[in-house]
Design an enzyme around this catalytic site. Structure first.
Site, PDB file in Angstrom:
ATOM      1  N   ARG A   1      20.616 -23.569 -23.417  1.00 23.80           N
ATOM      2  CA  ARG A   1      21.386 -24.757 -23.769  1.00 23.80           C
ATOM      3  C   ARG A   1      20.441 -25.902 -24.088  1.00 23.80           C
ATOM      4  O   ARG A   1      19.268 -25.888 -23.725  1.00 23.80           O
ATOM      5  CB  ARG A   1      22.319 -25.180 -22.618  1.00 23.80           C
ATOM      6  CG  ARG A   1      23.376 -24.184 -22.206  1.00 23.80           C
ATOM      7  CD  ARG A   1      24.241 -23.644 -23.342  1.00 23.80           C
ATOM      8  NE  ARG A   1      24.951 -24.615 -24.117  1.00 23.80           N
ATOM      9  CZ  ARG A   1      26.260 -24.888 -24.025  1.00 23.80           C
ATOM     10  NH1 ARG A   1      26.991 -24.261 -23.114  1.00 23.80           N
ATOM     11  NH2 ARG A   1      26.836 -25.741 -24.829  1.00 23.80           N
ATOM     12  N   SER A   2      20.970 -26.931 -24.739  1.00 26.10           N
ATOM     13  CA  SER A   2      20.120 -28.061 -25.120  1.00 26.10           C
ATOM     14  C   SER A   2      19.645 -28.844 -23.901  1.00 26.10           C
ATOM     15  O   SER A   2      18.558 -29.409 -23.894  1.00 26.10           O
ATOM     16  CB  SER A   2      20.862 -28.984 -26.088  1.00 26.10           C
ATOM     17  OG  SER A   2      22.091 -29.403 -25.528  1.00 26.10           O
TER      18      SER A   2
ATOM     19  N   LYS B   1      17.921 -16.819 -28.197  1.00 27.74           N
ATOM     20  CA  LYS B   1      17.792 -18.135 -28.833  1.00 27.74           C
ATOM     21  C   LYS B   1      17.525 -19.148 -27.724  1.00 27.74           C
ATOM     22  O   LYS B   1      18.394 -19.391 -26.879  1.00 27.74           O
ATOM     23  CB  LYS B   1      19.085 -18.461 -29.588  1.00 27.74           C
ATOM     24  CG  LYS B   1      19.089 -19.797 -30.312  1.00 27.74           C
ATOM     25  CD  LYS B   1      20.470 -20.036 -30.908  1.00 27.74           C
ATOM     26  CE  LYS B   1      20.555 -21.421 -31.540  1.00 27.74           C
ATOM     27  NZ  LYS B   1      21.957 -21.799 -31.835  1.00 27.74           N
TER      28      LYS B   1
ATOM     29  N   GLU C   1      15.710 -29.617 -28.215  1.00 28.64           N
ATOM     30  CA  GLU C   1      15.197 -28.276 -27.974  1.00 28.64           C
ATOM     31  C   GLU C   1      13.782 -28.078 -28.529  1.00 28.64           C
ATOM     32  O   GLU C   1      13.340 -26.949 -28.714  1.00 28.64           O
ATOM     33  CB  GLU C   1      16.157 -27.241 -28.564  1.00 28.64           C
ATOM     34  CG  GLU C   1      17.525 -27.280 -27.893  1.00 28.64           C
ATOM     35  CD  GLU C   1      18.472 -26.205 -28.383  1.00 28.64           C
ATOM     36  OE1 GLU C   1      18.058 -25.390 -29.232  1.00 28.64           O
ATOM     37  OE2 GLU C   1      19.623 -26.178 -27.926  1.00 28.64           O
TER      38      GLU C   1
ATOM     39  N   ASP D   1      22.333 -22.984 -37.359  1.00 30.48           N
ATOM     40  CA  ASP D   1      23.467 -23.239 -36.475  1.00 30.48           C
ATOM     41  C   ASP D   1      24.172 -24.471 -37.026  1.00 30.48           C
ATOM     42  O   ASP D   1      23.690 -25.596 -36.870  1.00 30.48           O
ATOM     43  CB  ASP D   1      22.988 -23.477 -35.045  1.00 30.48           C
ATOM     44  CG  ASP D   1      24.131 -23.851 -34.096  1.00 30.48           C
ATOM     45  OD1 ASP D   1      25.305 -23.808 -34.524  1.00 30.48           O
ATOM     46  OD2 ASP D   1      23.845 -24.192 -32.941  1.00 30.48           O
TER      47      ASP D   1
ATOM     48  N   GLN E   1      23.108 -28.577 -37.205  1.00 27.31           N
ATOM     49  CA  GLN E   1      22.484 -28.794 -35.902  1.00 27.31           C
ATOM     50  C   GLN E   1      21.089 -28.198 -35.781  1.00 27.31           C
ATOM     51  O   GLN E   1      20.191 -28.836 -35.229  1.00 27.31           O
ATOM     52  CB  GLN E   1      23.388 -28.232 -34.804  1.00 27.31           C
ATOM     53  CG  GLN E   1      22.887 -28.483 -33.405  1.00 27.31           C
ATOM     54  CD  GLN E   1      23.994 -28.350 -32.391  1.00 27.31           C
ATOM     55  OE1 GLN E   1      24.787 -29.269 -32.198  1.00 27.31           O
ATOM     56  NE2 GLN E   1      24.062 -27.207 -31.761  1.00 27.31           N
TER      57      GLN E   1
ATOM     58  N   GLU F   1      25.494 -19.541 -37.728  1.00 31.19           N
ATOM     59  CA  GLU F   1      26.270 -19.724 -36.496  1.00 31.19           C
ATOM     60  C   GLU F   1      27.325 -20.806 -36.686  1.00 31.19           C
ATOM     61  O   GLU F   1      27.035 -21.881 -37.223  1.00 31.19           O
ATOM     62  CB  GLU F   1      25.312 -20.102 -35.367  1.00 31.19           C
ATOM     63  CG  GLU F   1      25.952 -20.308 -34.012  1.00 31.19           C
ATOM     64  CD  GLU F   1      24.912 -20.656 -32.947  1.00 31.19           C
ATOM     65  OE1 GLU F   1      25.283 -21.323 -31.956  1.00 31.19           O
ATOM     66  OE2 GLU F   1      23.728 -20.269 -33.103  1.00 31.19           O
TER      67      GLU F   1
ATOM     68  N   ASP G   1      29.659 -19.016 -31.653  1.00 29.68           N
ATOM     69  CA  ASP G   1      29.321 -19.689 -30.391  1.00 29.68           C
ATOM     70  C   ASP G   1      30.554 -20.424 -29.886  1.00 29.68           C
ATOM     71  O   ASP G   1      31.279 -19.925 -29.041  1.00 29.68           O
ATOM     72  CB  ASP G   1      28.152 -20.635 -30.615  1.00 29.68           C
ATOM     73  CG  ASP G   1      27.816 -21.468 -29.376  1.00 29.68           C
ATOM     74  OD1 ASP G   1      28.262 -21.103 -28.273  1.00 29.68           O
ATOM     75  OD2 ASP G   1      27.111 -22.491 -29.503  1.00 29.68           O
TER      76      ASP G   1
ATOM     77  N   LYS H   1      26.363 -17.465 -23.608  1.00 34.12           N
ATOM     78  CA  LYS H   1      25.810 -18.529 -22.778  1.00 34.12           C
ATOM     79  C   LYS H   1      26.490 -18.453 -21.415  1.00 34.12           C
ATOM     80  O   LYS H   1      27.716 -18.600 -21.321  1.00 34.12           O
ATOM     81  CB  LYS H   1      26.068 -19.905 -23.401  1.00 34.12           C
ATOM     82  CG  LYS H   1      25.377 -20.139 -24.747  1.00 34.12           C
ATOM     83  CD  LYS H   1      25.813 -21.461 -25.342  1.00 34.12           C
ATOM     84  CE  LYS H   1      25.043 -21.793 -26.619  1.00 34.12           C
ATOM     85  NZ  LYS H   1      25.554 -23.032 -27.269  1.00 34.12           N
TER      86      LYS H   1
END
Length: 441
Positions: free
Chosen positions: A382-383, A404, A223, A259, A180, A302, A328, A353
Site C-alpha cells: 500500500r502507499s 507490486k 511509493e 495503474d 496514478q 490496472e 484493484d 491486498k
C-alpha cells in the site's frame, strides 16, 4: 518413542500474550502495530499498512477522528486488539491461523469488519502468521500452505515477477498527472536479482531525462516513484518508453504497466482528466487506452474504469485481450466481487491486498479463487506501508506470480525487495518469469 515435533508444537505454540500499540506508517500517519507472543517464547510482530487511493468496497479501517494526527489516530483499533481480541485468542494455537481469523471476524460481526476496524483484525492476523513461522523456525513463506486455507496443498512457491514504479501521479503524487502509477515489468530478466538491477538502470535513465526536461528527480512520491508535472499522461508514457530505450532494453524485455486508479477520475458517467482538461465518455477513454497499447509496450493496465463499472471493465478486457487487465478497486480483495468478475470476464488478473480483506485468510482465499479461475494474481503493498517484509513471503509462499511494492527507493519499499533477494539467494527458489502475466497468451 518420545514426543514428535508435532506433539511439541501442539503444547507450546499456543498464544500467551497479544499487545497492540499505535505506530507510524510511511506517510507519517498512525497505524496499528501488534505483537503476538507464544508459550514457547516465539513471537510475531507487525505494523499494518494503509492505502491512499482506497476503494469503497474495502474492509473498513477504524480511525479516531478528532484533532490528534488530523483525525487519523487509531487508538480505538489498538484498544480493540488489547481489550477484546487479546483475551479472545489467548490459548489458541498460532498454527491454527484460519481458525483465529474466523474467531476475530465472528467477534467483530460485520462483513466489512466495521465494528472494531479491519486494521485491528489484520494486526492480529498478520502478527499470528509471523509468530507461526517463528514457532516452526522456518522461513515464513514455507509455512503458509494452501492460500485458501483448505487441504488442497500449497501452490508452487516461486519468486514473483516484480512490477516496479517509475513515475507517480494521482493520489500518490499530488495529482502531478492524472494516472496514478507508471511502472515497468522486466519481462526479460532471468532472476529477481537481475530484474531489480535492470529496473534500477531504467529508473536512473528516466531521472536524467526528467532533469533534462526541466523536472527535478529529487522529488519522490508516496511509493518512491519520480514525480513531475508533465504535459499529459501520454507524455509520461513517452518519457518512460524513452528511458527504457536509453537503458538498452527492447520493448519485449522491459515493458510498461499503468495503474489508472480510474475511480478517482470518474465524474458521473465520464472520465475526467483534469491535468489535461479532457472529459471523455468511457468508450472514448477506452479508445485512448487502446491507442496507447498500440504505440507503447503496455502489458498491464490496472483499474482502467471506475470501481463499479462492470460493463466498462468487461468491454476493456474484450478490447485488449493481449493485455493484463488488473482489478484493484474493482475487486477490493473481496471473494464475492472476484466471483462476479470471473463470471462477467471483467478482468483477467486480480490485485491482492491483505488490508482490503482484513485478514490473511480472507486474502488467501481470494488469491486461490482467482488462480483457480485462470486469472493472474499480483500481491501488492500500500502507499502508506511499513518496514515489514511479510508481503514478500506471502507472494512467494502463495505462488502469486507477481508482486507490486513501489519503486526502488524508500526503505519501506526496499525492505520487501531485499527480502525477495534474500529468499532467492538462501532458499534457491525459481523466478516466476514472464509467463505469469494475464492476457499475454
Amino acid at each position: 518413542m518420545g514426543p514428535t515435533l508435532e506433539d511439541f508444537l501442539m503444547t507450546t505454540d499456543r498464544i500467551d500474550r497479544t499487545v497492540a500499540w499505535e505506530a507510524l506508517d510511511s506517510r507519517g500517519r498512525p497505524t496499528v502495530a501488534c505483537r503476538v507472543e507464544l508459550e514457547n517464547g516465539a513471537h510475531g510482530r507487525t505494523v499494518v499498512p494503509s492505502g491512499a487511493s482506497t476503494g469503497r468496497h474495502e474492509a473498513h479501517e477504524a480511525r479516531d477522528g478528532g484533532t490528534r494526527y488530523g483525525g487519523w489516530g487509531v487508538r480505538s483499533a489498538v484498544a480493540a486488539v488489547n481489550d477484546e481480541y487479546a483475551p479472545l485468542i489467548r490459548g489458541m494455537r498460532a498454527s491454527d491461523r484460519a481458525e483465529i481469523d474466523a474467531a476475530v471476524e465472528e467477534h467483530d460481526g460485520e462483513p466489512n469488519l466495521s465494528r472494531l476496524g479491519a486494521n485491528a483484525a489484520l494486526a492480529v492476523s498478520l502478527a499470528t502468521t509471523v509468530a507461526h513461522g517463528a514457532a516452526e523456525n522456518r522461513p515464513l513463506w514455507s509455512t503458509l500452505g494452501d492460500p485458501a486455507g483448505g487441504d488442497a496443498g500449497a501452490r508452487r512457491a516461486t519468486i514473483p515477477m516484480p512490477m516496479i514504479n517509475i513515475f507517480s501521479g494521482g493520489a500518490h503524487a499530488g495529482r502531478a498527472v492524472d494516472i496514478q502509477d507508471f511502472l515497468v515489468v522486466p519481462l526479460g530478466a532471468q532472476s529477481f536479482a537481475q530484474a531489480l538491477e535492470q529496473v534500477s538502470d531504467v529508473r536512473a535513465h528516466c531521472a536524467r531525462l526528467l532533469d533534462d526536461r526541466g523536472g527535478w528527480s529529487a522529488l519522490v512520491a508516496d511509493e518512491g516513484g519520480l514525480s513531475a508535472r508533465l504535459g499529459s499522461n501520454e507524455a509520461a508514457l513517452e518519457l518512460l518508453a524513452e528511458g527504457i530505450e536509453r537503458a538498452g532494453f527492447a520493448p519485449d524485455a522491459m515493458s510498461i504497466a499503468i495503474d489508472v486508479a480510474a475511480s478517482q477520475l470518474v465524474d458521473g458517467d465520464d472520465i475526467v482528466l483534469a491535468g489535461q482538461g479532457d472529459r471523455l465518455s468511457v468508450d472514448e477513454w477506452l479508445d485512448v487506452v487502446v491507442g496507447w497499447t498500440e504505440r507503447y509496450p503496455l502489458v498491464s493496465i490496472e483499474d482502467v474504469v471506475g470501481e463499479d463499472d462492470w460493463r466498462g471493465s468487461s468491454a476493456a478486457t474484450r478490447r485488449m485481450p493481449a493485455t493484463q487487465m488488473l482489478g484493484d478497486d474493482l475487486f477490493a480483495t473481496n471473494l464475492d466481487r472476484v466471483d462476479r468478475g470471473v463470471s462477467e470476464s471483467a478482468a483477467n488478473a486480480v490485485l491482492v491486498k491483505v488490508n482490503q480483506a482484513g485478514s490473511v485468510s480472507r486474502a488467501g482465499r481470494v488469491l486461490a479463487r482467482a488462480q483457480d479461475a485462470g486469472f493472474a494474481t499480483v500481491v501488492s503493498a500500500r502507499s502508506g506501508d511499513t518496514e515489514d517484509t511479510w508481503l514478500s513471503d506471502l507472494a512467494v509462499g502463495w505462488g502469486a506470480g507477481q508482486i507490486k511494492v513501489g519503486s526502488t527507493m524508500r526503505s519501506e519499499r526496499t525492505a520487501k525487495w531485499n527480502r525477495l533477494l534474500e529468499i532467492e539467494a538462501i532458499d534457491g527458489l525459481p523466478f516466476a518469469g514472464a509467463s505469469v502475466l494475464g492476457g499475454t497468451a
